[in-house]
Design a protein around this motif. Structure first.
Motif, PDB file in Angstrom:
ATOM      1  N   THR A 384      -0.925  -1.237   4.628  1.00  0.00           N
ATOM      2  CA  THR A 384      -0.227  -0.460   3.600  1.00  0.00           C
ATOM      3  C   THR A 384       0.337  -1.322   2.485  1.00  0.00           C
ATOM      4  OG1 THR A 384       1.845  -0.579   4.859  1.00  0.00           O
ATOM      5  CG2 THR A 384       0.390   1.314   5.269  1.00  0.00           C
ATOM      6  N   LEU A 385       0.467  -2.626   2.704  1.00  0.00           N
ATOM      7  CA  LEU A 385       1.005  -3.504   1.663  1.00  0.00           C
ATOM      8  C   LEU A 385       0.437  -4.899   1.839  1.00  0.00           C
ATOM      9  CD1 LEU A 385       3.054  -3.657  -0.718  1.00  0.00           C
ATOM     10  CD2 LEU A 385       4.722  -4.536   0.934  1.00  0.00           C
ATOM     11  N   ARG A 390      -0.486  -2.162  -2.796  1.00  0.00           N
ATOM     12  CA  ARG A 390      -1.382  -1.676  -1.759  1.00  0.00           C
ATOM     13  C   ARG A 390      -2.715  -2.385  -1.887  1.00  0.00           C
ATOM     14  NH1 ARG A 390       0.438   2.981  -3.968  1.00  0.00           N
ATOM     15  NH2 ARG A 390      -1.550   3.186  -5.037  1.00  0.00           N
ATOM     16  N   VAL A 399      -1.844   6.728   2.181  1.00  0.00           N
ATOM     17  CA  VAL A 399      -0.698   6.074   2.803  1.00  0.00           C
ATOM     18  C   VAL A 399       0.415   7.088   3.064  1.00  0.00           C
ATOM     19  CG1 VAL A 399       1.118   4.363   2.440  1.00  0.00           C
ATOM     20  CG2 VAL A 399      -1.246   3.807   1.865  1.00  0.00           C
TER      21      VAL A 399
END
Length: 593
Positions: A384-385, A390, A399
């Motif tokens: 997600t990161l 992203r 997400v």
């Protein structure tokens, strides 16, 4: 996941849908104000006896008025007078309102209360009636309408300024300035007004749109612009007599008034976001310089050896920065940990150590102006990161859906987390309706079942009640039920029992344990209470000053095998029946290395 600000605040605000709409609308208004009379002025003022009251057609898109003048051309030309007069009235009213609203803060108390009573009395009158009354006093015409609208704005803005000033005036930094001998006027100008600038800016935009409508209303009533001049309100007045013959003569200026008012509102909201001005942040943000990612093979790759190899959550080098007067501060400094599937992990540490902020960042619940970076955050198999953004190919919608269905949050105070104006069942059902693809009826039925799952008695009746009708323990269980509307792989419980008494704490912890057993979801439990953590968790992360200083199995923690001095001090600070009350609480001499 909440969007993270990754560039200039101006760029972020302008690229948002609101910013793009505001920029486009302002550009059109500016062009009309500057070039409208130049381009359409002749068609707007030249009468054509052969084209009186013509319906819309290819030559005249909105038809012609009773004098044979093109309605569209007159609408475009009238933009200059309509917009400029509305802006002038808004500026006059807002500035005078801020000054009047600040007077009680610098006047003697008795005189200040008298000023407050005056503008409170003025607010009691309906705004439009007050504007009409003042326009009669100032006389017909554009100038009289300008002052009438401006004066009618003053009480509203004075009240807003006074209310916001009062909320800020009791803060410690204002008291400190007064103790240091700073004068009242300087306190207002330097310490109070900058801290209320955000709401004032947003309301000023709404005021500009309202002034535009008020100015058009006065002209429509014959109290504003007088012939041969014309604005949108005057055109509405002229088109009223032809409304049943050619509605377009009134439709064109009406649309112009509505769209211009919307543009002013959107512009103010965008400006407030772009400048980064709000009640808690009044200075321009310092330049953000992200830290470089750690090199491959860093020791952080070896953390959390006790976690399951199939980690539901994997966090590496998580950092959170907040703006400060002299740069950026990092309340979370390079946190790394894993949570295995079905595992219960506790995070302990004193207030301000970064426990909640770390978990909120993982859940994507931080917002501007905080900056969140990480080498990587992987949840339920999806990254997600990475860095500040992203990863490529991972959409924001994907997400959001992942976090909305597979991650649940249980906050410390359920009364502030539940909307007091909505029924409990509707709030629990919302996640199923938005993310689960259920109809409202299906989502409600599932919400009732989830309330039953968390041992709320008579769930069908409780679902129809409001939060204030439930006890604290029931509200906390409702928060857990809300998380269970999806199929959570991880439940983050942020101090879920702090606001509850001891008996209810045990019930809520029992519900969390049962939920974990039944759903096989992992739990990340944030708590100050060592006893709570050791009773529920298999592994504990100890945070101190934004870092995880120790990771230890619960059995080792209970057995007193903690290695870090801060962890040992936390254990020693827990009172027992044998604690010598004459001795001071355990402390650490200095910041541990």
């Amino acid at each position: 996941m909440a969007a993270r600000s990754t560039g200039s605040p101006w760029r972020t605000a302008l690229l948002a849908p609101t910013g793009l709409a505001a920029a486009a609308g302002l550009a059109v208004l500016v062009l009309l104000v500057i070039f409208g009379p130049v381009i359409w002025g002749a068609d707007a003022t030249t009468a054509d006896p052969l084209s009186l009251s013509q319906p819309p057609g290819a030559v005249h898109l909105f038809g012609t008025d009773a004098g044979g003048r093109d309605v569209l051309a007159r609408t475009m030309t009238a933009a200059r007078l309509s917009v400029l007069m509305a802006l002038a009235a808004s500026v006059f009213g807002v500035l005078c309102g801020v000054v009047v609203g600040s007077l009680p803060s610098v006047m003697p108390p008795r005189l200040g209360r008298a000023v407050v009573s005056i503008f409170n009395f003025a607010i009691a009158f309906p705004g439009l009636l007050l504007t009409i009354f003042l326009s009669v006093i100032f006389g017909q015409g554009a100038t009289g309408a300008l002052f009438a609208i401006g004066v009618s704005i003053i009480p509203v803005y004075a009240r807003l300024t006074h209310t916001l000033s009062s909320s800020v005036g009791g803060r410690d930094f204002v008291a400190a300035a007064r103790i240091l001998g700073v004068g009242k006027v300087r306190v207002v100008a330097r310490h109070i007004l900058p801290n209320i600038a955000g709401p004032l800016i947003v309301n000023a935009s709404v005021t500009a749109g309202g002034a535009l409508i008020a100015f058009a209303s006065l002209s429509f009533l014959g109290l504003g612009v007088q012939p041969p001049e014309f604005d949108w309100g005057r055109m509405l007045n002229e088109g009223l007599s032809k409304i049943f013959v050619n509605p377009a003569t009134a439709l064109a200026p009406g649309i112009a008034v509505v769209l211009a008012g919307i543009v002013f509102t959107l512009a103010g909201e965008t400006l407030a976001r772009a400048t980064g001005v709000n009640p808690g942040l009044t200075h321009r943000l310092p330049r953000w310089i992200p830290r470089p990612a750690l090199p491959a093979g860093n020791v952080l790759d070896d953390v959390s050896g006790n976690a399951s190899g199939d980690a539901v959550l994997r966090v590496r080098n998580l950092r959170v920065a907040v703006p400060h007067a002299d740069g950026w501060r990092e309340p979370v400094k390079g946190v790394s940990f894993d949570v295995g599937r079905g595992e219960v992990v506790g995070i302990v540490g004193e207030s301000g150590s970064g426990k909640s902020l770390s978990c909120l960042s993982v859940a994507g619940l931080t917002d501007f102006p905080l900056k969140v970076t990480a080498d990587t955050i992987v949840f339920d198999g999806v990254e997600t990161l990475r860095g500040e953004h992203r990863p490529a190919g991972v959409s924001a919608r994907a997400v959001e859906r992942l976090l909305g269905t597979r991650m649940a949050m249980v906050f410390q105070d359920p009364m502030s987390s539940l909307n007091p104006s909505l029924r409990v069942g509707g709030q629990v059902a919302e996640a199923g309706f938005i993310h689960g693809g259920l109809t409202r009826r299906q989502a409600w039925a599932k919400a009732v079942r989830r309330l039953a799952d968390v041992k709320i008695p008579d769930p069908a009746r409780r679902a129809r009640q409001h939060p204030h009708e439930l006890s604290g323990g029931m509200r906390q269980r409702a928060m857990i039920a809300m998380g269970l509307m999806g199929n959570p792989a991880l439940i983050i419980a942020d101090e879920p029992t702090t606001a509850l008494d001891v008996t209810v704490q045990r019930e809520v912890l029992s519900v969390l344990h049962d939920v974990q057993v039944d759903s096989a979801a992992a739990i990340l439990l944030i708590s100050h209470d060592i006893a709570v953590v050791t009773g529920l968790c298999s592994r504990v992360l100890v945070m101190y000053q934004g870092e995880i200083v120790e990771e230890i199995a619960t059995a080792d923690l209970v057995a007193g095998r903690a290695r870090h001095p801060y962890t040992r001090a936390l254990l020693a600070a827990v009172p027992t029946m044998d604690t010598d009350r004459s001795q001071p609480m355990a402390t650490i001499a200095e910041v541990p290395a």
